[in-house]
Design a protein around this motif. Structure first.
Motif, PDB file in Angstrom:
ATOM      1  N   LYS A   7       0.656  -1.143  -0.056  1.00 24.35           N
ATOM      2  CA  LYS A   7       0.118   0.014   0.070  1.00 24.35           C
ATOM      3  C   LYS A   7       0.903   1.362  -0.128  1.00 24.35           C
ATOM      4  O   LYS A   7       0.654   1.988  -0.883  1.00 24.35           O
ATOM      5  N   THR A   8       1.913   1.337   0.742  1.00 23.62           N
ATOM      6  CA  THR A   8       2.672   2.382   0.974  1.00 23.62           C
ATOM      7  C   THR A   8       3.467   2.498  -0.390  1.00 23.62           C
ATOM      8  O   THR A   8       3.534   3.770  -0.995  1.00 23.62           O
ATOM      9  N   ALA A   9       3.879   1.652  -0.712  1.00 23.38           N
ATOM     10  CA  ALA A   9       4.568   1.700  -2.396  1.00 23.38           C
ATOM     11  C   ALA A   9       3.914   2.304  -3.204  1.00 23.38           C
ATOM     12  O   ALA A   9       4.199   2.875  -4.381  1.00 23.38           O
ATOM     13  N   VAL A  10       2.525   1.546  -3.510  1.00 24.60           N
ATOM     14  CA  VAL A  10       1.521   2.001  -4.441  1.00 24.60           C
ATOM     15  C   VAL A  10       1.165   3.562  -4.318  1.00 24.60           C
ATOM     16  O   VAL A  10       1.306   4.440  -5.259  1.00 24.60           O
ATOM     17  N   GLU A  11       1.195   4.105  -3.179  1.00 26.43           N
ATOM     18  CA  GLU A  11       0.755   5.448  -2.930  1.00 26.43           C
ATOM     19  C   GLU A  11       1.876   6.341  -3.291  1.00 26.43           C
ATOM     20  O   GLU A  11       1.797   7.303  -3.741  1.00 26.43           O
ATOM     21  N   ILE A  29       0.207 -14.922  -0.266  1.00 27.26           N
ATOM     22  CA  ILE A  29      -1.103 -14.902   0.034  1.00 27.26           C
ATOM     23  C   ILE A  29      -1.693 -13.292  -0.288  1.00 27.26           C
ATOM     24  O   ILE A  29      -2.654 -13.163  -0.776  1.00 27.26           O
ATOM     25  N   VAL A  30      -0.847 -12.390  -0.203  1.00 28.89           N
ATOM     26  CA  VAL A  30      -1.312 -10.935  -0.545  1.00 28.89           C
ATOM     27  C   VAL A  30      -1.359 -10.732  -1.851  1.00 28.89           C
ATOM     28  O   VAL A  30      -2.352 -10.172  -2.408  1.00 28.89           O
ATOM     29  N   VAL A  31      -0.341 -11.315  -2.797  1.00 24.32           N
ATOM     30  CA  VAL A  31      -0.534 -11.324  -3.991  1.00 24.32           C
ATOM     31  C   VAL A  31      -1.587 -11.820  -4.536  1.00 24.32           C
ATOM     32  O   VAL A  31      -2.334 -11.261  -5.657  1.00 24.32           O
ATOM     33  N   VAL A  50      -6.341  -4.427   1.715  1.00 25.53           N
ATOM     34  CA  VAL A  50      -6.483  -4.981   0.322  1.00 25.53           C
ATOM     35  C   VAL A  50      -7.327  -4.124  -0.657  1.00 25.53           C
ATOM     36  O   VAL A  50      -7.086  -3.408  -1.500  1.00 25.53           O
ATOM     37  N   ARG A  51      -8.336  -3.603   0.168  1.00 25.92           N
ATOM     38  CA  ARG A  51      -9.409  -2.930  -0.444  1.00 25.92           C
ATOM     39  C   ARG A  51      -9.025  -1.547  -0.868  1.00 25.92           C
ATOM     40  O   ARG A  51      -9.124  -0.633  -2.065  1.00 25.92           O
ATOM     41  N   GLN A  52      -8.142  -1.016   0.163  1.00 29.38           N
ATOM     42  CA  GLN A  52      -7.444   0.329   0.067  1.00 29.38           C
ATOM     43  C   GLN A  52      -6.487   0.243  -0.873  1.00 29.38           C
ATOM     44  O   GLN A  52      -6.222   1.383  -2.031  1.00 29.38           O
ATOM     45  N   ILE A  53      -5.545  -0.728  -1.276  1.00 27.25           N
ATOM     46  CA  ILE A  53      -4.599  -0.775  -2.148  1.00 27.25           C
ATOM     47  C   ILE A  53      -5.512  -0.751  -3.537  1.00 27.25           C
ATOM     48  O   ILE A  53      -4.907  -0.143  -4.377  1.00 27.25           O
ATOM     49  N   SER A  58      -6.896   1.982  -8.850  1.00 25.97           N
ATOM     50  CA  SER A  58      -7.923   2.132  -9.776  1.00 25.97           C
ATOM     51  C   SER A  58      -7.724   3.478 -10.678  1.00 25.97           C
ATOM     52  O   SER A  58      -8.116   3.562 -11.885  1.00 25.97           O
ATOM     53  N   SER A  59      -6.739   4.373 -10.176  1.00 28.69           N
ATOM     54  CA  SER A  59      -6.497   5.351 -10.834  1.00 28.69           C
ATOM     55  C   SER A  59      -5.030   5.466 -11.742  1.00 28.69           C
ATOM     56  O   SER A  59      -4.820   6.129 -12.509  1.00 28.69           O
ATOM     57  N   LEU A  60      -4.619   4.009 -11.743  1.00 31.49           N
ATOM     58  CA  LEU A  60      -3.239   3.603 -12.534  1.00 31.49           C
ATOM     59  C   LEU A  60      -3.715   3.324 -14.076  1.00 31.49           C
ATOM     60  O   LEU A  60      -4.822   2.747 -14.112  1.00 31.49           O
ATOM     61  N   GLU A  61      -3.133   3.695 -15.029  1.00 31.11           N
ATOM     62  CA  GLU A  61      -2.999   2.832 -16.241  1.00 31.11           C
ATOM     63  C   GLU A  61      -2.874   1.440 -16.350  1.00 31.11           C
ATOM     64  O   GLU A  61      -3.768   0.680 -17.002  1.00 31.11           O
TER      65      GLU A  61
END
Length: 116
Positions: A7-11, A29-31, A50-53, A58-61
């Motif tokens: 989550k931190t990396a994607v943000e 498991i997370v993947v 997971v929902r937050q990630i 959803s904003s990414l190409e």
């Protein structure tokens, strides 16, 4: 912790303006949860993460989540250890900002990665 790291990396990638992200994790498991979006039988806290990630993604190409074996993840393990020891508010943009003992571990790991 793996989901929080993702989550931190994607943000962070989004804040830097990245539109395409490939995320590698040694947590199968997370993947799987991120790829399949199936949250049956997981704790509410992990399901929320997971929902937050997925919401951020959803904003990414494009975004992909890939599992890699733990033994291939030396660099990430080193950075995670350093981050856990340095608490909140840390931010690094290059190897030069790490203490020398971690820099040495990273240099060796990166050299090993190149020979694989």
């Amino acid at each position: 912790m793996e989901a929080l790291a993702i989550k931190t990396a994607v943000e962070r990638g989004c804040s830097l303006g990245w539109r395409r992200i490939i995320c590698e994790s040694d947590s199968q498991i997370v993947v799987d949860m991120l790829n399949n979006q199936r949250l049956d039988g997981v704790s509410w806290h992990l399901a929320l993460m997971v929902r937050q990630i997925l919401s951020v993604c959803s904003s990414l190409e494009s975004v992909s989540f890939c599992h890699i074996p733990r033994e291939w993840n030396t660099v990430a393990d080193c950075l995670a250890k350093w981050a856990s020891e340095n608490g909140d508010g840390w931010d690094i943009s290059g190897r030069g900002e790490l203490p020398s003992d971690y820099r040495g571990i990273l240099e060796r790991a990166l050299l090993e990665d190149r020979t694989m």
